[in-house]
Design a protein around this motif. Sequence first.
Motif, PDB file in Angstrom:
ATOM      1  N   UNK A 602      -0.710  -8.452   5.032  1.00 13.84           N
ATOM      2  CA  UNK A 602      -0.237  -9.610   5.793  1.00 13.84           C
ATOM      3  C   UNK A 602       0.923  -9.334   6.711  1.00 13.84           C
ATOM      4  N   UNK A 603       1.163  -8.073   7.039  1.00 13.75           N
ATOM      5  CA  UNK A 603       2.260  -7.734   7.935  1.00 13.75           C
ATOM      6  C   UNK A 603       1.815  -7.851   9.395  1.00 13.75           C
ATOM      7  N   UNK A 604       2.760  -8.154  10.267  1.00 15.68           N
ATOM      8  CA  UNK A 604       2.495  -8.224  11.696  1.00 15.68           C
ATOM      9  C   UNK A 604       3.233  -7.081  12.376  1.00 15.68           C
ATOM     10  N   UNK A 605       2.469  -6.165  13.002  1.00 11.80           N
ATOM     11  CA  UNK A 605       3.044  -4.988  13.633  1.00 11.80           C
ATOM     12  C   UNK A 605       2.780  -5.020  15.132  1.00 11.80           C
ATOM     13  N   UNK A 606       3.838  -4.795  15.903  1.00  8.70           N
ATOM     14  CA  UNK A 606       3.715  -4.785  17.356  1.00  8.70           C
ATOM     15  C   UNK A 606       4.224  -3.458  17.890  1.00  8.70           C
ATOM     16  N   UNK A 607       3.341  -2.702  18.551  1.00 10.17           N
ATOM     17  CA  UNK A 607       3.734  -1.448  19.174  1.00 10.17           C
ATOM     18  C   UNK A 607       3.967  -0.311  18.207  1.00 10.17           C
ATOM     19  N   UNK A 608       3.438  -0.377  17.005  1.00 13.59           N
ATOM     20  CA  UNK A 608       3.664   0.674  16.019  1.00 13.59           C
ATOM     21  C   UNK A 608       2.503   0.717  15.037  1.00 13.59           C
ATOM     22  N   UNK A 609       2.453   1.736  14.201  1.00 13.31           N
ATOM     23  CA  UNK A 609       1.303   1.991  13.356  1.00 13.31           C
ATOM     24  C   UNK A 609       1.673   1.917  11.878  1.00 13.31           C
ATOM     25  N   UNK A 610       0.646   2.024  11.030  1.00 14.03           N
ATOM     26  CA  UNK A 610       0.812   2.254   9.605  1.00 14.03           C
ATOM     27  C   UNK A 610       0.399   3.697   9.338  1.00 14.03           C
ATOM     28  N   UNK A 611       1.280   4.483   8.721  1.00 15.61           N
ATOM     29  CA  UNK A 611       1.011   5.891   8.437  1.00 15.61           C
ATOM     30  C   UNK A 611       1.139   6.140   6.936  1.00 15.61           C
ATOM     31  N   UNK A 612       0.091   6.703   6.356  1.00 12.27           N
ATOM     32  CA  UNK A 612       0.108   7.097   4.949  1.00 12.27           C
ATOM     33  C   UNK A 612       0.139   8.621   4.908  1.00 12.27           C
ATOM     34  N   UNK A 613       1.227   9.201   4.374  1.00 12.55           N
ATOM     35  CA  UNK A 613       1.424  10.635   4.410  1.00 12.55           C
ATOM     36  C   UNK A 613       0.711  11.363   3.289  1.00 12.55           C
ATOM     37  N   UNK A 614       0.798  12.675   3.324  1.00 12.19           N
ATOM     38  CA  UNK A 614       0.145  13.532   2.345  1.00 12.19           C
ATOM     39  C   UNK A 614       0.634  13.229   0.926  1.00 12.19           C
ATOM     40  N   UNK A 615      -0.327  13.216   0.006  1.00 10.56           N
ATOM     41  CA  UNK A 615      -0.059  13.005  -1.419  1.00 10.56           C
ATOM     42  C   UNK A 615       0.538  11.624  -1.707  1.00 10.56           C
ATOM     43  N   UNK A 616       0.326  10.672  -0.829  1.00 10.23           N
ATOM     44  CA  UNK A 616       0.596   9.265  -1.145  1.00 10.23           C
ATOM     45  C   UNK A 616      -0.753   8.678  -1.543  1.00 10.23           C
ATOM     46  N   UNK A 617      -0.939   8.430  -2.803  1.00 11.60           N
ATOM     47  CA  UNK A 617      -2.261   8.111  -3.331  1.00 11.60           C
ATOM     48  C   UNK A 617      -2.359   6.655  -3.764  1.00 11.60           C
ATOM     49  N   UNK A 618      -3.515   6.087  -3.543  1.00  5.80           N
ATOM     50  CA  UNK A 618      -3.880   4.739  -3.967  1.00  5.80           C
ATOM     51  C   UNK A 618      -3.035   3.682  -3.264  1.00  5.80           C
ATOM     52  N   UNK A 619      -3.231   3.563  -1.962  1.00  8.88           N
ATOM     53  CA  UNK A 619      -2.599   2.514  -1.163  1.00  8.88           C
ATOM     54  C   UNK A 619      -3.668   1.538  -0.692  1.00  8.88           C
ATOM     55  N   UNK A 620      -3.404   0.248  -0.804  1.00  8.73           N
ATOM     56  CA  UNK A 620      -4.290  -0.801  -0.309  1.00  8.73           C
ATOM     57  C   UNK A 620      -3.669  -1.383   0.953  1.00  8.73           C
ATOM     58  N   UNK A 621      -4.398  -1.326   2.065  1.00  9.17           N
ATOM     59  CA  UNK A 621      -3.907  -1.787   3.368  1.00  9.17           C
ATOM     60  C   UNK A 621      -4.826  -2.912   3.821  1.00  9.17           C
ATOM     61  N   UNK A 622      -4.342  -4.145   3.797  1.00  7.29           N
ATOM     62  CA  UNK A 622      -5.249  -5.269   4.048  1.00  7.29           C
ATOM     63  C   UNK A 622      -4.563  -6.386   4.812  1.00  7.29           C
ATOM     64  N   UNK A 623      -5.352  -7.047   5.677  1.00  9.32           N
ATOM     65  CA  UNK A 623      -4.983  -8.297   6.335  1.00  9.32           C
ATOM     66  C   UNK A 623      -3.710  -8.176   7.161  1.00  9.32           C
ATOM     67  N   UNK A 624      -3.473  -7.000   7.719  1.00  4.98           N
ATOM     68  CA  UNK A 624      -2.349  -6.810   8.621  1.00  4.98           C
ATOM     69  C   UNK A 624      -2.787  -7.083  10.061  1.00  4.98           C
ATOM     70  N   UNK A 625      -1.868  -7.527  10.885  1.00  7.58           N
ATOM     71  CA  UNK A 625      -2.151  -7.876  12.268  1.00  7.58           C
ATOM     72  C   UNK A 625      -1.479  -6.855  13.185  1.00  7.58           C
ATOM     73  N   UNK A 626      -2.275  -6.179  14.044  1.00 14.14           N
ATOM     74  CA  UNK A 626      -1.766  -5.142  14.936  1.00 14.14           C
ATOM     75  C   UNK A 626      -1.936  -5.597  16.390  1.00 14.14           C
ATOM     76  N   UNK A 627      -0.895  -5.400  17.199  1.00 15.21           N
ATOM     77  CA  UNK A 627      -0.996  -5.770  18.611  1.00 15.21           C
ATOM     78  C   UNK A 627      -0.084  -4.882  19.452  1.00 15.21           C
TER      79      UNK A 627
END
Length: 701
Positions: A602-627
């Motif tokens: 449910x996060x709102x991100x403007x002009x930037x990304x979501x980055x999951x780095x090496x060995x970061x395990x079991x992340x749920x990324x849902x319902x975010x708004x990108x523009x």
Amino acid sequence: MSKGIFNTLQSLATGKQVLVDELFGKDDLSTAAVDSSTGTETLTEALDSRVIHLSTVADLQALDASTLANGQVFTTAGYYAPGDGGGNEYFIVNGATGADDGGSFIDVGDGSKQAKGLFRSKVSVRQFGATGDGTTDDFPAIQNAVAFGSGRTVEFEAGHYFAPYRPPTESVNWVNIIKSGTKLKAIGEVIVENMLWFAGGSPELPVAIGSAGFTTGDDILTTASANNFQVGDYIQVLSQINANTTDAGIWQLASENPTTLLQRENRFSEIHRIAEVISDTEFRIYGGITYPGYKDNTTGQNFPMSGVTSAEIRKLNPLTDIAIEGLEFKNVTNDSFRTLLFKNCAHIRLRGCKFIADTLPGSQFVCESVHDFVMEECYSYRNPQNVSGSSWNSYFFQGGCQYIKVNNCHFTGEGQTIDFTYPLIGDFRGDTSVDVKTDSLTVQFMDVSHNTFEKCSNGFTTHPGTYNLVAIGNNIEAIDTGILIRSLRNIVEGNTIYTENTGLTFGGFTSYSSIQGNTIIDQNTGGIFVGINVVPFSSDCMNNNDTRAFRIINNTITQKGSVLGSSGIQLRHTGNGTLPNPSFTGWTDQVKTAQSDYFIKGNSLSGCRILIGSYINRAVISENNHKDGATADYYIQTSPNTAATVIYGNIFMDTLADAVSTVNCPDPAFTYSTSTVMGDNYGVLLAPVYSLGENRPLLAA
């Protein structure tokens, strides 16, 4: 009315029975008629006729002691001049009854008599000779006033109380608060310049706990031998476990530093008050124990602390109920310490104070083993502003502190403004040592809310060895990082952060954290920006903890610039999300395969990304708004060797070449499913395009 008071009043009158008869039944004794040696007068007039009025203390000191009788009463209209706030009432006693401190005892004439200050209506620094003129050295007068007035209110009339520089390493250069219940109160606008203040209790040697040990919720505690505890005493419980090692289990707060391989020792500690004494070894506390693992032995420990064989309890004998209200502390020296030191205290209140530093960065105050500290409606200003670097800490809460509140304050121009930490420093008064057994202690229950941090390098930080932070509703303008958190269990909600680098950073042994409803805005300075940065394996310590639990929900993150590599939300180990040097020994299989619990929704991100780095395990990324595009080729990106990611329900308001990118996961260390689960995501302009590694098949959500 007591017989003693009657006898005193009767001595004023020639007709004693008349006085007694007159006083009975009078509501206002000051208007009672008495038959005095000068005729019929009110009681006030009769008393006043026996008091000798002088203009200044100099007039009092100039009296001929040989003509004075013990018990005579004098008043002064001022200390140096009538009306300067230093007036007092004095009682004549024999010489050398007390030391002449300029206020409570003043030598008269040849010193064979003294005037004893009565302080009937107040205790003021002016009554001890402080001038408040901004140039006279008022330190001795204030030191004497606070020593005498400890335990009651000491007033500072409007003025600028100056002292020349005195090094903090000599204890005689401190104003010492020596009794509980002391209040320092400004009457009008008050500046106190270049003075060091100390309030401290006198803890006793610790005693070992009973064989049963303690766990969470216990309120009946025992010691292995008889103690001298009494109802109302404050006691501090100290663990046998090093909180910075795996011996602490899920309570582990830190670990070995991956660069220096330094293993700090840090005992769990908590302060309680005794509600009932049951026997000479057993007692009940208010509330209950927090940490579940207090034992009377170190059996089975892999990392025992030097000299510690059992959990212990010590009686703190703290100074309690210390209040400072409305004073402005100004410092123009270059020492690393500036103003206040509280050690082994309880119930400290700072309200409406100002802390002004016209100098290099340094510490405005330090607290150690302080229970229940509240700082509210205070103002802090350092000039020059915009100091760069996080090593300059202004407000330290270190080993043994708990229940700390900093609310509704305004900080301007500081480096790293507030620091909750294991002991980094001694007590400045010449003792720079740190006793691991009683100083290197955890810090817990911290509340930093509804404050303003303006033009600061960092807002505030928690170090490894701390737990339970609440940070709500702060407004932060940061050059470096808004909030740097390395504590266990955190609530970070509703903050507004303007930053040139990173809004929120979570490192070290941070876990069980709610990051919700924050607004983070890049200041568009051209540097790499990270809104929320989670770094489990950081420069502070190795991450050998088993789980990580984060809820990153409903935050608004905006990058005004367009700098390659910037992220709105970034989960990474050391190395900015890329594979580290494979020879780096910190990358154990335990680190690589830790099954954590990251929920980004449910996060709102403007002009930037979501980055999951090496060995970061079991992340749920849902319902975010990108523009408004991103600073890489993808809105959502996972790095090599990142396992068990779930991506679904995200909305992309515009499009990039690929909305989501995942890459291969070849590391054989993984012992559970490595697949990415990709559910339905939504593109407003174009359908999302995925770039998936060959080992990342699409699965049904």
